[in-house]
Design an enzyme around this catalytic site. Structure first.
Site: not given
Ligand SMILES: [Zn+2]
Length: 141
Positions: A43, A102, A89, A91
């Site tokens: 990530e 999250d 961020h 995925h």
């Molecule tokens: Zn996430």
């Protein structure tokens, strides 16, 4: 009688850090998409900086751990000028809906959070508010 000309040019106000976010610059969006690609298979995680309500910058906090499972933020590393309005961020799974972790993160801080999903193109991302509700954000040049 001489005509008095007012030559005073209105002073441009310096952009204020933060603000109610309404837009993101395309350059910042492209940077987060490229950073997400570069972090594969892990990530990517960063924070969003805005001025006058426009996200102009993506910043990776020093010491941010980027792993396949979760991206951990070091919030004490945030700049003190209130320009950071939220997080971004990626995925790698391609699903860009927020996970339970999250939602906990979104709830802690910030007003706009972006998740970019694989394959990290202009159609594979979504912005959320602090409660994890999808929200619109305009992309501007
Ligand atoms: Zn996430």
């Amino acid at each position: 009688m001489p005509v008095k000309i007012n030559r005073k040019v209105p002073r441009r106000e310096k952009p204020k850090p933060g603000g109610a976010v309404r837009a993101i610059r395309r350059s910042a969006l492209n940077l987060m998409l490229e950073s997400a690609k570069g972090a594969l298979p892990n990530e990517f995680a960063g924070v969003l900086r805005a001025y006058d309500g426009v996200v102009t910058e993506v910043m990776v906090l020093p010491g941010t751990e980027q792993g396949a499972q979760a991206a951990l933020y070091k919030f004490h590393m945030l700049p003190a000028d209130r320009s950071v309005v939220g997080t971004v961020h990626s995925h790698p799974s391609g699903n860009y809906w927020p996970s339970g972790a999250d939602l906990d993160l979104f709830d802690k801080f910030g007003t706009v959070h972006i998740i970019v999903g694989y394959p990290y193109n202009v159609n594979s991302w979504q912005a959320y508010d602090g409660r994890g509700r999808a929200r619109d954000i305009q992309v501007i040049e």
